[in-house]
Scaffold this motif. Structure first.
Motif, PDB file in Angstrom:
ATOM      1  N   ALA A 159      -4.054  13.578   3.945  1.00  0.00           N
ATOM      2  CA  ALA A 159      -3.852  13.011   2.647  1.00  0.00           C
ATOM      3  C   ALA A 159      -4.132  11.641   2.670  1.00  0.00           C
ATOM      4  CB  ALA A 159      -2.366  13.353   2.285  1.00  0.00           C
ATOM      5  N   ILE A 160      -3.709  10.910   3.608  1.00  0.00           N
ATOM      6  CA  ILE A 160      -3.940   9.255   3.639  1.00  0.00           C
ATOM      7  C   ILE A 160      -5.431   9.211   3.594  1.00  0.00           C
ATOM      8  CG2 ILE A 160      -3.790   7.512   5.375  1.00  0.00           C
ATOM      9  CD1 ILE A 160      -1.331   8.446   6.278  1.00  0.00           C
ATOM     10  N   ALA A 161      -6.377  10.038   4.288  1.00  0.00           N
ATOM     11  CA  ALA A 161      -7.700   9.812   4.287  1.00  0.00           C
ATOM     12  C   ALA A 161      -8.241  10.297   3.123  1.00  0.00           C
ATOM     13  CB  ALA A 161      -8.309  10.728   5.589  1.00  0.00           C
ATOM     14  N   VAL A 162      -7.777  11.002   2.487  1.00  0.00           N
ATOM     15  CA  VAL A 162      -8.219  11.394   0.811  1.00  0.00           C
ATOM     16  C   VAL A 162      -7.668  10.399  -0.094  1.00  0.00           C
ATOM     17  CG1 VAL A 162      -8.134  12.974  -1.010  1.00  0.00           C
ATOM     18  CG2 VAL A 162      -8.271  13.870   1.124  1.00  0.00           C
ATOM     19  N   ALA A 163      -6.689   9.755   0.046  1.00  0.00           N
ATOM     20  CA  ALA A 163      -6.238   8.613  -0.849  1.00  0.00           C
ATOM     21  C   ALA A 163      -7.090   7.646  -0.414  1.00  0.00           C
ATOM     22  CB  ALA A 163      -4.808   8.534  -0.284  1.00  0.00           C
ATOM     23  N   ALA A 164      -7.444   7.030   0.816  1.00  0.00           N
ATOM     24  CA  ALA A 164      -8.177   5.893   1.106  1.00  0.00           C
ATOM     25  C   ALA A 164      -9.749   6.192   0.461  1.00  0.00           C
ATOM     26  CB  ALA A 164      -8.359   5.889   2.674  1.00  0.00           C
ATOM     27  N   PHE A 165     -10.217   7.462   0.598  1.00  0.00           N
ATOM     28  CA  PHE A 165     -11.561   7.630  -0.207  1.00  0.00           C
ATOM     29  C   PHE A 165     -11.406   7.587  -1.349  1.00  0.00           C
ATOM     30  CE2 PHE A 165     -14.283  10.655  -2.254  1.00  0.00           C
ATOM     31  CZ  PHE A 165     -15.366  10.282  -1.720  1.00  0.00           C
ATOM     32  N   LEU A 166     -10.353   8.081  -2.216  1.00  0.00           N
ATOM     33  CA  LEU A 166     -10.278   7.739  -3.705  1.00  0.00           C
ATOM     34  C   LEU A 166     -10.330   6.388  -3.954  1.00  0.00           C
ATOM     35  CD1 LEU A 166      -8.345  10.622  -4.606  1.00  0.00           C
ATOM     36  CD2 LEU A 166     -10.481  10.668  -4.943  1.00  0.00           C
ATOM     37  N   ALA A 167      -9.356   5.582  -3.179  1.00  0.00           N
ATOM     38  CA  ALA A 167      -9.279   4.100  -3.399  1.00  0.00           C
ATOM     39  C   ALA A 167     -10.433   3.434  -3.500  1.00  0.00           C
ATOM     40  CB  ALA A 167      -8.167   3.669  -2.253  1.00  0.00           C
ATOM     41  N   ILE A 168     -11.352   3.877  -2.505  1.00  0.00           N
ATOM     42  CA  ILE A 168     -12.398   2.704  -2.080  1.00  0.00           C
ATOM     43  C   ILE A 168     -13.693   3.382  -2.926  1.00  0.00           C
ATOM     44  CG2 ILE A 168     -13.476   4.356  -0.250  1.00  0.00           C
ATOM     45  CD1 ILE A 168     -14.209   1.358   1.132  1.00  0.00           C
ATOM     46  N   TYR A 169     -13.669   4.827  -3.385  1.00  0.00           N
ATOM     47  CA  TYR A 169     -14.903   5.318  -4.066  1.00  0.00           C
ATOM     48  C   TYR A 169     -14.494   5.347  -5.542  1.00  0.00           C
ATOM     49  CZ  TYR A 169     -18.704   8.105  -5.365  1.00  0.00           C
ATOM     50  OH  TYR A 169     -19.744   8.915  -6.062  1.00  0.00           O
ATOM     51  N   VAL A 170     -13.491   5.683  -5.929  1.00  0.00           N
ATOM     52  CA  VAL A 170     -13.276   5.761  -7.365  1.00  0.00           C
ATOM     53  C   VAL A 170     -12.305   4.540  -7.869  1.00  0.00           C
ATOM     54  CG1 VAL A 170     -11.736   7.027  -9.016  1.00  0.00           C
ATOM     55  CG2 VAL A 170     -12.733   8.221  -7.306  1.00  0.00           C
ATOM     56  N   LEU A 171     -11.322   4.032  -7.335  1.00  0.00           N
ATOM     57  CA  LEU A 171     -10.849   2.745  -7.667  1.00  0.00           C
ATOM     58  C   LEU A 171     -11.577   1.450  -7.486  1.00  0.00           C
ATOM     59  CD1 LEU A 171      -6.981   3.859  -7.071  1.00  0.00           C
ATOM     60  CD2 LEU A 171      -8.771   4.012  -9.303  1.00  0.00           C
ATOM     61  N   LYS A 172     -12.231   1.518  -6.458  1.00  0.00           N
ATOM     62  CA  LYS A 172     -13.343   0.389  -5.934  1.00  0.00           C
ATOM     63  C   LYS A 172     -12.403  -0.798  -5.362  1.00  0.00           C
ATOM     64  CE  LYS A 172     -16.768   2.189  -7.887  1.00  0.00           C
ATOM     65  NZ  LYS A 172     -17.883   2.919  -6.966  1.00  0.00           N
ATOM     66  N   LEU A 173     -11.374  -0.252  -4.737  1.00  0.00           N
ATOM     67  CA  LEU A 173     -10.445  -1.422  -4.293  1.00  0.00           C
ATOM     68  C   LEU A 173     -10.965  -2.288  -2.815  1.00  0.00           C
ATOM     69  CD1 LEU A 173      -6.870   0.427  -4.207  1.00  0.00           C
ATOM     70  CD2 LEU A 173      -7.972  -1.189  -5.923  1.00  0.00           C
ATOM     71  N   PRO A 174     -10.661  -3.307  -2.521  1.00  0.00           N
ATOM     72  CA  PRO A 174     -11.131  -3.816  -1.477  1.00  0.00           C
ATOM     73  C   PRO A 174     -10.841  -3.091  -0.140  1.00  0.00           C
ATOM     74  CG  PRO A 174     -10.175  -5.448  -2.796  1.00  0.00           C
ATOM     75  CD  PRO A 174      -9.884  -4.068  -3.563  1.00  0.00           C
ATOM     76  N   PHE A 175     -11.729  -3.017   0.932  1.00  0.00           N
ATOM     77  CA  PHE A 175     -11.579  -2.141   1.943  1.00  0.00           C
ATOM     78  C   PHE A 175     -10.474  -2.829   2.805  1.00  0.00           C
ATOM     79  CE2 PHE A 175     -12.567  -1.795   6.746  1.00  0.00           C
ATOM     80  CZ  PHE A 175     -12.244  -0.264   6.632  1.00  0.00           C
ATOM     81  N   PRO A 176     -10.415  -4.147   3.077  1.00  0.00           N
ATOM     82  CA  PRO A 176      -9.037  -4.632   3.743  1.00  0.00           C
ATOM     83  C   PRO A 176      -7.747  -4.430   2.940  1.00  0.00           C
ATOM     84  CG  PRO A 176     -10.744  -6.535   3.508  1.00  0.00           C
ATOM     85  CD  PRO A 176     -11.069  -5.437   2.181  1.00  0.00           C
ATOM     86  N   LEU A 177      -7.792  -4.392   1.864  1.00  0.00           N
ATOM     87  CA  LEU A 177      -6.381  -3.763   1.127  1.00  0.00           C
ATOM     88  C   LEU A 177      -6.160  -2.488   1.453  1.00  0.00           C
ATOM     89  CD1 LEU A 177      -4.167  -4.327  -0.843  1.00  0.00           C
ATOM     90  CD2 LEU A 177      -5.400  -3.824  -2.703  1.00  0.00           C
ATOM     91  N   ILE A 178      -6.949  -1.508   1.695  1.00  0.00           N
ATOM     92  CA  ILE A 178      -6.944  -0.247   1.857  1.00  0.00           C
ATOM     93  C   ILE A 178      -6.226  -0.132   3.324  1.00  0.00           C
ATOM     94  CG2 ILE A 178      -8.088   2.062   2.253  1.00  0.00           C
ATOM     95  CD1 ILE A 178      -9.884   1.236  -0.110  1.00  0.00           C
ATOM     96  N   VAL A 179      -7.057  -0.949   4.185  1.00  0.00           N
ATOM     97  CA  VAL A 179      -6.531  -0.843   5.617  1.00  0.00           C
ATOM     98  C   VAL A 179      -5.274  -1.250   5.808  1.00  0.00           C
ATOM     99  CG1 VAL A 179      -7.033  -1.757   7.775  1.00  0.00           C
ATOM    100  CG2 VAL A 179      -8.896  -1.173   6.518  1.00  0.00           C
ATOM    101  N   LEU A 180      -4.743  -2.458   5.206  1.00  0.00           N
ATOM    102  CA  LEU A 180      -3.557  -2.642   5.301  1.00  0.00           C
ATOM    103  C   LEU A 180      -2.382  -1.799   4.655  1.00  0.00           C
ATOM    104  CD1 LEU A 180      -3.993  -6.509   4.261  1.00  0.00           C
ATOM    105  CD2 LEU A 180      -3.439  -5.638   6.399  1.00  0.00           C
ATOM    106  N   ALA A 181      -2.782  -1.064   3.466  1.00  0.00           N
ATOM    107  CA  ALA A 181      -1.936  -0.118   2.822  1.00  0.00           C
ATOM    108  C   ALA A 181      -1.794   0.942   3.937  1.00  0.00           C
ATOM    109  CB  ALA A 181      -2.428   0.174   1.656  1.00  0.00           C
ATOM    110  N   ALA A 182      -2.991   1.342   4.594  1.00  0.00           N
ATOM    111  CA  ALA A 182      -2.855   2.526   5.441  1.00  0.00           C
ATOM    112  C   ALA A 182      -2.230   2.159   6.620  1.00  0.00           C
ATOM    113  CB  ALA A 182      -4.188   2.991   6.008  1.00  0.00           C
ATOM    114  N   GLY A 183      -2.156   0.887   7.331  1.00  0.00           N
ATOM    115  CA  GLY A 183      -1.205   0.594   8.210  1.00  0.00           C
ATOM    116  C   GLY A 183       0.187   0.498   8.117  1.00  0.00           C
ATOM    117  N   LEU A 184       0.388   0.060   6.574  1.00  0.00           N
ATOM    118  CA  LEU A 184       1.943  -0.021   6.246  1.00  0.00           C
ATOM    119  C   LEU A 184       2.340   1.554   6.051  1.00  0.00           C
ATOM    120  CD1 LEU A 184       4.480  -1.712   5.498  1.00  0.00           C
ATOM    121  CD2 LEU A 184       3.307  -1.559   3.054  1.00  0.00           C
ATOM    122  N   ILE A 185       1.619   2.312   5.621  1.00  0.00           N
ATOM    123  CA  ILE A 185       2.279   3.779   5.262  1.00  0.00           C
ATOM    124  C   ILE A 185       2.503   4.094   7.050  1.00  0.00           C
ATOM    125  CG2 ILE A 185       1.469   6.055   5.154  1.00  0.00           C
ATOM    126  CD1 ILE A 185      -0.063   4.725   2.522  1.00  0.00           C
ATOM    127  N   GLY A 186       1.487   3.814   7.746  1.00  0.00           N
ATOM    128  CA  GLY A 186       1.886   4.287   9.338  1.00  0.00           C
ATOM    129  C   GLY A 186       2.748   3.795  10.196  1.00  0.00           C
TER     130      GLY A 186
END
Length: 228
Positions: A159-186
């Protein structure tokens, strides 16, 4: 921390001996020549050669190192190769692994680009490069599936991987922000549901791949006790 004596851990029958420098050099050259498909294909090829076939490094340590390399600036696949080469044969091993990881591919690209510039108008050449693009796409897809099966060990990670894909491909969010969010979730998840976020939550059928390799045995013997 207690450092084990080098002879205190016996050599398991199913773990190969430490490869010689020439053996490692040959493998890094092979990986450099066959690493098509960008980072995904390169990492998948290294996993196949180093973890599955030769068992020079264990599954968990390979993925652990990959996670760190992906957080660093620069090409994570080459960084991973340098790190594993360094673990096996220290500075010389890291230098050879890093050099051979890019040099053969660079020479192949130089030859192909020169060939394309000279004969790009020929229909046969256009068809050839069109077929190469399709083949490389297949390599990338297969590599993503291969590594994903190893790294995504439960539905939460998927689920985290799918959310990260949607965030970077659909929402065009910055990669560092996605990494930080995934790290915080973890980090939060590890406190409330450690069984789902720990490295021990293996998927089914991965028992064989979870066995250690040459590098893991070197750690157990204390030969790499100073290494992080």
């Amino acid at each position: 921390m207690t450092v084990l004596a080098k002879d205190s851990v016996a050599q398991p029958a199913d773990v190969p001996a430490v490869p010689t420098f020439s053996e490692a050099t040959g493998l890094w050259a092979k990986i450099g020549l066959l690493s098509f498909g960008g980072p995904a294909g390169q990492i998948a090829l290294m996993h196949k050669e180093l973890v599955e076939e030769r068992r020079w490094i264990g599954e968990e340590r390979f993925l652990h190192a990959l996670n760190y390399c992906m957080l660093l600036p620069g090409p994570e696949a080459q960084q991973l190769a340098v790190y594993i080469g360094w673990l096996l044969h220290r500075t010389a091993g890291g230098l050879v692994a890093g050099t051979l990881f890019v040099l053969p591919g660079a020479l192949v690209m130089l030859a192909l680009s020169s060939f394309y510039m000279l004969y790009n108008d020929a229909p046969v050449i256009e068809a050839l490069f069109f077929g190469i693009k399709a083949a490389v796409l297949a390599v990338v897809v297969e590599a993503v599936i291969r590594i994903g099966k190893r790294a995504l060990k439960n539905r939460v990670m998927v689920a985290i991987a799918v959310a990260a894909f949607l965030a970077i491909y659909v929402l065009k969010l910055p990669f560092p922000l996605i990494v930080l969010a995934a790290g915080l979730i973890g980090w939060v998840g590890n406190h409330f549901a450690p069984g789902l976020f720990s490295g021990s939550a293996h998927g089914k059928g991965n028992a064989a791949a979870d066995r250690g390799g040459v590098v893991d045995l070197m750690f157990e013997r204390g030969e790499l006790g100073h290494t992080v």
